[in-house]
Write a protein that holds these residues in place. Structure first.
Motif, PDB file in Angstrom:
ATOM      1  N   GLN A  97      60.855  17.989  36.857  1.00 56.12           N
ATOM      2  CA  GLN A  97      60.403  19.309  37.282  1.00 56.12           C
ATOM      3  C   GLN A  97      61.041  19.711  38.613  1.00 56.12           C
ATOM      4  OE1 GLN A  97      56.157  18.566  37.077  1.00 56.12           O
ATOM      5  NE2 GLN A  97      55.991  19.812  35.223  1.00 56.12           N
ATOM      6  N   ILE A  98      61.155  18.773  39.520  1.00 55.59           N
ATOM      7  CA  ILE A  98      61.808  19.058  40.808  1.00 55.59           C
ATOM      8  C   ILE A  98      63.272  19.417  40.576  1.00 55.59           C
ATOM      9  CG2 ILE A  98      62.571  18.046  43.001  1.00 55.59           C
ATOM     10  CD1 ILE A  98      59.924  16.387  42.924  1.00 55.59           C
ATOM     11  N   ALA A  99      63.936  18.682  39.701  1.00 51.44           N
ATOM     12  CA  ALA A  99      65.342  18.982  39.396  1.00 51.44           C
ATOM     13  C   ALA A  99      65.475  20.376  38.796  1.00 51.44           C
ATOM     14  CB  ALA A  99      65.910  17.931  38.449  1.00 51.44           C
ATOM     15  N   GLY A 100      64.521  20.763  37.972  1.00 50.85           N
ATOM     16  CA  GLY A 100      64.547  22.100  37.390  1.00 50.85           C
ATOM     17  C   GLY A 100      64.420  23.185  38.440  1.00 50.85           C
ATOM     18  N   VAL A 101      63.530  22.980  39.412  1.00 47.41           N
ATOM     19  CA  VAL A 101      63.357  23.954  40.487  1.00 47.41           C
ATOM     20  C   VAL A 101      64.623  24.017  41.336  1.00 47.41           C
ATOM     21  CG1 VAL A 101      62.096  24.467  42.622  1.00 47.41           C
ATOM     22  CG2 VAL A 101      60.854  23.797  40.573  1.00 47.41           C
ATOM     23  N   ARG A 102      65.188  22.861  41.630  1.00 43.14           N
ATOM     24  CA  ARG A 102      66.419  22.837  42.423  1.00 43.14           C
ATOM     25  C   ARG A 102      67.525  23.618  41.708  1.00 43.14           C
ATOM     26  NH1 ARG A 102      71.131  19.885  42.541  1.00 43.14           N
ATOM     27  NH2 ARG A 102      72.061  19.655  44.582  1.00 43.14           N
ATOM     28  N   GLY A 103      67.658  23.413  40.401  1.00 45.54           N
ATOM     29  CA  GLY A 103      68.660  24.151  39.629  1.00 45.54           C
ATOM     30  C   GLY A 103      68.392  25.643  39.626  1.00 45.54           C
ATOM     31  N   ALA A 104      67.127  26.011  39.505  1.00 47.18           N
ATOM     32  CA  ALA A 104      66.772  27.429  39.491  1.00 47.18           C
ATOM     33  C   ALA A 104      67.070  28.079  40.839  1.00 47.18           C
ATOM     34  CB  ALA A 104      65.293  27.594  39.128  1.00 47.18           C
ATOM     35  N   MET A 105      66.778  27.376  41.920  1.00 48.36           N
ATOM     36  CA  MET A 105      67.080  27.911  43.253  1.00 48.36           C
ATOM     37  C   MET A 105      68.588  28.029  43.455  1.00 48.36           C
ATOM     38  SD  MET A 105      64.387  28.766  44.906  1.00 48.36           S
ATOM     39  CE  MET A 105      64.957  28.847  46.588  1.00 48.36           C
ATOM     40  N   ALA A 106      69.321  27.031  42.999  1.00 44.16           N
ATOM     41  CA  ALA A 106      70.782  27.081  43.117  1.00 44.16           C
ATOM     42  C   ALA A 106      71.338  28.253  42.311  1.00 44.16           C
ATOM     43  CB  ALA A 106      71.405  25.767  42.658  1.00 44.16           C
ATOM     44  N   GLY A 107      70.784  28.478  41.124  1.00 45.84           N
ATOM     45  CA  GLY A 107      71.222  29.611  40.317  1.00 45.84           C
ATOM     46  C   GLY A 107      70.932  30.943  40.978  1.00 45.84           C
ATOM     47  N   LEU A 108      69.769  31.052  41.594  1.00 42.64           N
ATOM     48  CA  LEU A 108      69.415  32.272  42.320  1.00 42.64           C
ATOM     49  C   LEU A 108      70.373  32.489  43.489  1.00 42.64           C
ATOM     50  CD1 LEU A 108      67.479  34.659  42.918  1.00 42.64           C
ATOM     51  CD2 LEU A 108      66.061  33.014  44.202  1.00 42.64           C
ATOM     52  N   ALA A 130      90.673  37.973  41.800  1.00 45.40           N
ATOM     53  CA  ALA A 130      90.980  36.596  41.399  1.00 45.40           C
ATOM     54  C   ALA A 130      90.539  35.609  42.480  1.00 45.40           C
ATOM     55  CB  ALA A 130      92.465  36.446  41.102  1.00 45.40           C
ATOM     56  N   ALA A 131      90.792  35.933  43.730  1.00 48.56           N
ATOM     57  CA  ALA A 131      90.382  35.054  44.823  1.00 48.56           C
ATOM     58  C   ALA A 131      88.862  34.933  44.883  1.00 48.56           C
ATOM     59  CB  ALA A 131      90.928  35.574  46.148  1.00 48.56           C
ATOM     60  N   ALA A 132      88.176  36.029  44.667  1.00 49.25           N
ATOM     61  CA  ALA A 132      86.711  36.008  44.681  1.00 49.25           C
ATOM     62  C   ALA A 132      86.180  35.161  43.534  1.00 49.25           C
ATOM     63  CB  ALA A 132      86.159  37.427  44.592  1.00 49.25           C
ATOM     64  N   GLU A 133      86.773  35.279  42.360  1.00 49.91           N
ATOM     65  CA  GLU A 133      86.335  34.479  41.211  1.00 49.91           C
ATOM     66  C   GLU A 133      86.577  33.000  41.450  1.00 49.91           C
ATOM     67  OE1 GLU A 133      88.337  36.316  37.920  1.00 49.91           O
ATOM     68  OE2 GLU A 133      86.959  38.022  37.914  1.00 49.91           O
ATOM     69  N   GLU A 134      87.694  32.658  42.064  1.00 48.01           N
ATOM     70  CA  GLU A 134      87.968  31.258  42.387  1.00 48.01           C
ATOM     71  C   GLU A 134      86.925  30.726  43.370  1.00 48.01           C
ATOM     72  OE1 GLU A 134      91.979  31.075  43.837  1.00 48.01           O
ATOM     73  OE2 GLU A 134      92.815  31.711  41.917  1.00 48.01           O
ATOM     74  N   LEU A 135      86.610  31.525  44.381  1.00 45.84           N
ATOM     75  CA  LEU A 135      85.596  31.123  45.355  1.00 45.84           C
ATOM     76  C   LEU A 135      84.249  30.916  44.675  1.00 45.84           C
ATOM     77  CD1 LEU A 135      84.541  30.653  48.223  1.00 45.84           C
ATOM     78  CD2 LEU A 135      84.330  33.140  48.447  1.00 45.84           C
ATOM     79  N   MET A 136      83.857  31.825  43.796  1.00 42.81           N
ATOM     80  CA  MET A 136      82.576  31.695  43.103  1.00 42.81           C
ATOM     81  C   MET A 136      82.550  30.473  42.201  1.00 42.81           C
ATOM     82  SD  MET A 136      80.238  33.467  44.188  1.00 42.81           S
ATOM     83  CE  MET A 136      79.131  32.756  42.987  1.00 42.81           C
ATOM     84  N   ALA A 137      83.646  30.124  41.576  1.00 39.64           N
ATOM     85  CA  ALA A 137      83.689  28.921  40.742  1.00 39.64           C
ATOM     86  C   ALA A 137      83.409  27.681  41.581  1.00 39.64           C
ATOM     87  CB  ALA A 137      85.041  28.817  40.048  1.00 39.64           C
ATOM     88  N   VAL A 138      83.981  27.631  42.764  1.00 36.83           N
ATOM     89  CA  VAL A 138      83.744  26.501  43.667  1.00 36.83           C
ATOM     90  C   VAL A 138      82.283  26.482  44.116  1.00 36.83           C
ATOM     91  CG1 VAL A 138      84.312  25.546  45.926  1.00 36.83           C
ATOM     92  CG2 VAL A 138      86.131  26.378  44.446  1.00 36.83           C
ATOM     93  N   ILE A 139      81.748  27.639  44.473  1.00 35.06           N
ATOM     94  CA  ILE A 139      80.356  27.709  44.934  1.00 35.06           C
ATOM     95  C   ILE A 139      79.408  27.300  43.821  1.00 35.06           C
ATOM     96  CG2 ILE A 139      78.537  29.317  45.656  1.00 35.06           C
ATOM     97  CD1 ILE A 139      80.732  30.769  47.291  1.00 35.06           C
ATOM     98  N   ARG A 140      79.646  27.771  42.600  1.00 38.06           N
ATOM     99  CA  ARG A 140      78.766  27.400  41.478  1.00 38.06           C
ATOM    100  C   ARG A 140      78.790  25.892  41.258  1.00 38.06           C
ATOM    101  NH1 ARG A 140      81.388  31.623  38.883  1.00 38.06           N
ATOM    102  NH2 ARG A 140      80.245  33.552  39.117  1.00 38.06           N
ATOM    103  N   THR A 141      79.973  25.295  41.326  1.00 38.89           N
ATOM    104  CA  THR A 141      80.092  23.846  41.165  1.00 38.89           C
ATOM    105  C   THR A 141      79.324  23.125  42.265  1.00 38.89           C
ATOM    106  OG1 THR A 141      82.242  24.077  40.119  1.00 38.89           O
ATOM    107  CG2 THR A 141      81.726  21.915  41.041  1.00 38.89           C
TER     108      THR A 141
END
Length: 91
Positions: free
Chosen positions: A40-51, A77-88
């Motif tokens: 459950q804690i992992a789920g909340v952490r994932g949800a916060m990261a997604g937000l 393209a640069a913004a999308e690359e940055l977002m890919a890194v942030i999501r990871t």
């Protein structure tokens, strides 16, 4: 401001996260097993990261790559690359 424009969608996500946190509280009150609580804690952490990823992504799209508002801003393209890194990173 994009958080105002997307206010209802963001609030819905926050309310779901609140429900997840309340589920952790109930699990602890009922002495649920460690594995259950950790999931459950992992789920909340994932949800916060997604937000956070959603707000960051919208911020980048709104404030950094909108050429009407910010001539010479980052290209898409640069913004999308940055977002890919942030999501990871946020996973």
């Amino acid at each position: 401001m994009h958080t105002i424009r997307d206010k209802e969608r963001l609030l819905a996500r926050v309310r779901r996260i609140r429900g997840q946190v309340e589920a952790i509280e109930r699990a602890l009150e009922t002495e649920a097993g460690c594995e259950t609580v950790m999931h459950q804690i992992a789920g909340v952490r994932g949800a916060m990261a997604g937000l956070m990823a959603e707000v960051i992504d919208d911020h980048i799209q709104t404030h950094l790559v909108d050429p009407r508002k910010h001539p010479g801003a980052l290209d898409l393209a640069a913004a999308e690359e940055l977002m890919a890194v942030i999501r990871t990173y946020l996973k």
